[in-house]
Design a protein around this motif. Structure first.
Motif, PDB file in Angstrom:
ATOM      1  N   ASN A 123       0.823  -1.218   0.000  1.00 14.63           N
ATOM      2  CA  ASN A 123       0.000   0.000   0.000  1.00 14.63           C
ATOM      3  C   ASN A 123       0.849   1.255   0.000  1.00 14.63           C
ATOM      4  OD1 ASN A 123      -2.773  -0.771  -0.055  1.00 14.63           O
ATOM      5  ND2 ASN A 123      -2.461  -1.680   1.958  1.00 14.63           N
ATOM      6  N   HIS A 124       0.319   2.283  -0.618  1.00 17.24           N
ATOM      7  CA  HIS A 124       0.903   3.608  -0.522  1.00 17.24           C
ATOM      8  C   HIS A 124       0.561   4.136   0.872  1.00 17.24           C
ATOM      9  CE1 HIS A 124      -3.220   3.924  -1.606  1.00 17.24           C
ATOM     10  NE2 HIS A 124      -3.233   5.214  -1.822  1.00 17.24           N
ATOM     11  N   LYS A 125       1.002   5.292   1.205  1.00 18.49           N
ATOM     12  CA  LYS A 125       0.803   5.801   2.554  1.00 18.49           C
ATOM     13  C   LYS A 125       0.190   7.209   2.543  1.00 18.49           C
ATOM     14  CE  LYS A 125       3.198   2.304   4.378  1.00 18.49           C
ATOM     15  NZ  LYS A 125       2.974   1.234   3.441  1.00 18.49           N
ATOM     16  N   PRO A 126      -1.032   7.345   2.022  1.00 22.76           N
ATOM     17  CA  PRO A 126      -1.646   8.670   2.116  1.00 22.76           C
ATOM     18  C   PRO A 126      -1.859   9.001   3.590  1.00 22.76           C
ATOM     19  CG  PRO A 126      -3.267   7.055   1.417  1.00 22.76           C
ATOM     20  CD  PRO A 126      -1.932   6.352   1.468  1.00 22.76           C
ATOM     21  N   GLU A 127      -1.668  10.246   3.948  1.00 23.04           N
ATOM     22  CA  GLU A 127      -1.771  10.632   5.353  1.00 23.04           C
ATOM     23  C   GLU A 127      -2.690  11.819   5.517  1.00 23.04           C
ATOM     24  OE1 GLU A 127       2.107  11.064   7.081  1.00 23.04           O
ATOM     25  OE2 GLU A 127       2.618   8.983   6.689  1.00 23.04           O
ATOM     26  N   MET A 128      -3.403  11.814   6.640  1.00 24.26           N
ATOM     27  CA  MET A 128      -4.278  12.914   7.012  1.00 24.26           C
ATOM     28  C   MET A 128      -4.157  13.049   8.524  1.00 24.26           C
ATOM     29  SD  MET A 128      -8.420  13.349   6.606  1.00 24.26           S
ATOM     30  CE  MET A 128      -8.693  11.623   6.779  1.00 24.26           C
ATOM     31  N   ALA A 129      -4.078  14.261   9.020  1.00 25.44           N
ATOM     32  CA  ALA A 129      -3.981  14.484  10.461  1.00 25.44           C
ATOM     33  C   ALA A 129      -5.211  15.230  10.952  1.00 25.44           C
ATOM     34  CB  ALA A 129      -2.727  15.286  10.781  1.00 25.44           C
TER      35      ALA A 129
END
Length: 188
Positions: A123-129
Motif C-alpha cells: 500500500n501507498h501511505k496517504p496521510e491525514m492528520a
C-alpha cells in the motif's frame, strides 16, 4: 460493531505513558503499559507489523475481513479487494517527527514484490492528520526559488530561522543551494 485490540508503538518521539492518549487507549484495550516507555502510535488496521485483533475471538482483523468481505462494501471491495487500503493511527507526539517520504500505490506494489522484507505491504501511505489538541505540521515541498520568495515576502517565516542562514539561502546560487538549505533547516 466489533471490539478491537490494537497494538501501541513505542517510538522515541512519543509522549511519556502518563501523558499519552495512546497509552490511555491501549490500557483500555487491556494492554499492559510500561511506564518507562514513550507511547507514540496506536495502530488500527491490518498492517502485518501491528495487526488489530478481534477482541474475545483471537482472530486477526485481516482474517475476519477476508471471511466477511461484505463488511467493506461493494465499492471498497472492487477497488481494494479484501484488505483495508489504509492504516488508521492515533498519535501522541512529544517531539518533532522526521521527514517521511512514501511511494505512490504503483511503486509501493513494485517495491513490496521486489523487497518484501523492507516493504512490508503493497500500500501507498496517504496521510491525514486530525488534531485533538495543539499540533503543528509542515507538509509538502517547494522549489528553492519559491522558498527564497517566501522568505522575502513573509517576515514571520524569516523569524523561524536565524538571520545568517536566511541571508545565505537568499543569496544561494546553484552550487550553494544544498548547504544553504541544510543550514536553514538545521536552524529551525
Amino acid at each position: 460493531m466489533l471490539s478491537l485490540k490494537c497494538p501501541a508503538q513505542n517510538y522515541a518521539w512519543g509522549r511519556p505513558a502518563q501523558e499519552s492518549e495512546v497509552a490511555k487507549l491501549a490500557a483500555l484495550n487491556g494492554t499492559s503499559i510500561d511506564e518507562s516507555k514513550p507511547f507514540a502510535e496506536l495502530w488500527i488496521g491490518t498492517h502485518p507489523s501491528g495487526p488489530a485483533i478481534i477482541d474475545g475471538h483471537n482472530t486477526l482483523l485481516k482474517d475476519w475481513i477476508q471471511e466477511h468481505p461484505a463488511a467493506l462494501g461493494d465499492a471498497a471491495q472492487k477497488r481494494f479487494g479484501t484488505d483495508l487500503p489504509y492504516l488508521f493511527k492515533v498519535l501522541s507526539v512529544k517531539t518533532a517527527l522526521s521527514i517521511q517520504s512514501h511511494p505512490d500505490k504503483k511503486l509501493a506494489e513494485r517495491l513490496h514484490a521486489q523487497q518484501p522484507k523492507d516493504y512490508k505491504d503493497d500500500n501507498h501511505k496517504p496521510e491525514m492528520a486530525l488534531a485533538l489538541d495543539g499540533f503543528e505540521a509542515l507538509c509538502g515541498f517547494v522549489s528553492t526559488d519559491e522558498l527564497q520568495q517566501a522568505l522575502q515576502d513573509q517576515p514571520e517565516l524569516r523569524l523561524c530561522i536565524e538571520e545568517e542562514p536566511v541571508k545565505a539561502l537568499l543569496q544561494a546560487t546553484d552550487g550553494q543551494t544544498k548547504p544553504a538549505l541544510k543550514a536553514a533547516f538545521t536552524a529551525l
